[in-house]
Design a protein around this motif. Structure first.
Motif, PDB file in Angstrom:
ATOM      1  N   ASN A   1       0.825  -1.209   0.000  1.00  0.00           N
ATOM      2  CA  ASN A   1       0.000   0.000   0.000  1.00  0.00           C
ATOM      3  C   ASN A   1       0.860   1.262   0.000  1.00  0.00           C
ATOM      4  OD1 ASN A   1      -2.487  -1.337  -0.028  1.00  0.00           O
ATOM      5  ND2 ASN A   1      -2.451  -1.624   2.191  1.00  0.00           N
TER       6      ASN A   1
ATOM      7  N   VAL B   1       1.975   1.771  -3.535  1.00  0.00           N
ATOM      8  CA  VAL B   1       0.925   2.356  -4.375  1.00  0.00           C
ATOM      9  C   VAL B   1       0.799   3.855  -4.095  1.00  0.00           C
ATOM     10  CG1 VAL B   1      -1.541   2.322  -4.923  1.00  0.00           C
ATOM     11  CG2 VAL B   1      -0.331   0.174  -4.529  1.00  0.00           C
TER      12      VAL B   1
ATOM     13  N   SER C   1      -6.389   7.413  -9.775  1.00  0.00           N
ATOM     14  CA  SER C   1      -6.665   5.971  -9.782  1.00  0.00           C
ATOM     15  C   SER C   1      -5.843   5.252  -8.708  1.00  0.00           C
ATOM     16  CB  SER C   1      -6.348   5.398 -11.168  1.00  0.00           C
ATOM     17  OG  SER C   1      -6.529   4.001 -11.185  1.00  0.00           O
ATOM     18  N   SER C   2      -4.564   5.621  -8.576  1.00  0.00           N
ATOM     19  CA  SER C   2      -3.702   5.001  -7.556  1.00  0.00           C
ATOM     20  C   SER C   2      -4.205   5.314  -6.154  1.00  0.00           C
ATOM     21  CB  SER C   2      -2.257   5.487  -7.712  1.00  0.00           C
ATOM     22  OG  SER C   2      -1.703   5.065  -8.937  1.00  0.00           O
TER      23      SER C   2
ATOM     24  N   LYS D   1      -7.219   6.206  -5.253  1.00  0.00           N
ATOM     25  CA  LYS D   1      -8.530   5.606  -5.004  1.00  0.00           C
ATOM     26  C   LYS D   1      -8.411   4.111  -4.708  1.00  0.00           C
ATOM     27  CE  LYS D   1     -11.670   8.866  -7.214  1.00  0.00           C
ATOM     28  NZ  LYS D   1     -12.699   9.107  -8.258  1.00  0.00           N
ATOM     29  N   SER D   2      -7.403   3.454  -5.276  1.00  0.00           N
ATOM     30  CA  SER D   2      -7.199   2.039  -4.940  1.00  0.00           C
ATOM     31  C   SER D   2      -6.773   1.901  -3.483  1.00  0.00           C
ATOM     32  CB  SER D   2      -6.148   1.414  -5.867  1.00  0.00           C
ATOM     33  OG  SER D   2      -4.855   1.920  -5.589  1.00  0.00           O
TER      34      SER D   2
ATOM     35  N   SER E   1      -8.916  -0.008  -0.250  1.00  0.00           N
ATOM     36  CA  SER E   1      -8.370  -1.223   0.372  1.00  0.00           C
ATOM     37  C   SER E   1      -7.557  -1.002   1.638  1.00  0.00           C
ATOM     38  CB  SER E   1      -7.475  -1.941  -0.657  1.00  0.00           C
ATOM     39  OG  SER E   1      -6.384  -1.119  -1.037  1.00  0.00           O
TER      40      SER E   1
END
Length: 311
Positions: A109, A112, A130-131, A133-134, A138
């Motif tokens: 994490n 990311v 996008s990165s 939000k991932s 999670s």
């Protein structure tokens, strides 16, 4: 006679066997000492902020000791070194490699997040969002709040004020980033009240009286130049036509039309520049009041955003 020769053969065989048994043990002992020294050397370079040399030494460690437990951390340190050296493209490339090689890593994490930060620095905003939000989907609370905050800052940069406020408000009030997020969110509520110059009105003023559009956009020096220059050409053209010098009057009028239309275009452009400058200064003032800085904890391999507030 046979017994005489047998004894040396037996001794030689035992010696060879002993060497075969002990040599790998000694090699492994030396191997263990070397890998520790190699990794510590790379870590020292990283701590000293000699990131390019650190990358080389981490890569050397991975090559020499591919089965060592510290290889995972070495791969991650390479990513961090590229990031800290501001080599964003290489950072993204190495972080993507880390994600594929260690899909279940405890540092995934953070990797990311670092990738999102690199994409943000390159202004590849869609990829960065996008990165982040991932991570939001999670991760646990601390990292999620940092991701919320970074997405909000991206929307500030792209002037999507409502989305920026939405993500600032997602930051937990228990998180250290909350005061800064609240300040940003509150400030963005007032962005519609900033001084504004109408480009259409500036162009209209410039068309009526050359220089008036610049005066409206608070550029008095440009206003004076436009007024005198256009006034001089208009006066010269009128005088020439009054003296029946139509050819010269036509030439001066032709050039004056260029100055006149340029005066209108410049006034409109000045209004746009004024509005952009006011917004930029307002946002920069918010950022300065928050004083956001980036921090990495070497011992725990964790990234932090530090915020100090000015009132």
């Amino acid at each position: 006679m046979n017994q005489t020769y047998k004894l040396p053969v037996v001794v030689l065989s035992l010696t060879v066997l002993l060497v075969i048994v002990l040599l790998p043990c000694q090699a492994r002992a030396g191997h263990t000492g070397n890998d520790k020294k190699q990794f510590e050397f790379a870590e020292q370079l990283f701590t000293d902020k000699d990131f390019n040399r650190a990358i080389t030494e981490y890569k050397r460690f991975i090559f020499l000791f591919p089965d060592n437990n510290l290889c995972e951390k070495s791969y991650y340190r390479i990513c961090e070194s590229y990031f800290k050296a501001e080599r964003w493209e290489k950072a993204i490339e190495s972080l993507e490699h880390f994600e594929s090689k260690f899909p279940h890593s405890s540092m995934l994490n953070d990797a990311v997040y670092l990738k999102g930060m690199s994409e943000k620095n390159l202004k590849r905003y869609d990829e960065a969002i996008s990165s982040f939000k991932s991570i939001i989907a999670s991760c646990s609370e601390p990292l999620r709040n940092k991701a919320f905050y970074q997405v909000a800052l991206i929307y500030v940069d792209t002037e999507e004020w409502d989305k920026a406020r939405e993500y600032f408000l997602k930051v937990s009030d228990q998180n250290t980033l909350y005061p800064s997020a609240w300040l940003f969110s509150s400030g963005l509520e007032n962005i519609g009240n900033l001084p504004h110059k109408s480009p259409a009105l500036a162009g209209t003023f410039a068309a009526i009286i050359p220089g008036a559009g610049h005066l409206y956009t608070e550029r008095p020096q440009d206003a004076l130049i436009a007024f005198l220059l256009n006034g001089a050409f208009i006066w010269a053209a009128v005088e020439l036509f009054n003296d029946d010098n139509y050819v010269a009057g036509g030439v001066v009028t032709f050039f004056e039309l260029g100055w006149y239309s340029g005066n209108i275009y410049s006034a409109v452009s000045s209004a746009h520049k004024y509005n952009r400058r006011v917004k930029r200064e307002f946002i920069q003032n918010l950022k300065d009041r928050c004083n956001i800085s980036y921090f990495f904890d070497n011992d725990n391999s964790r990234h932090f955003l530090m915020v100090s507030m000015k009132f």
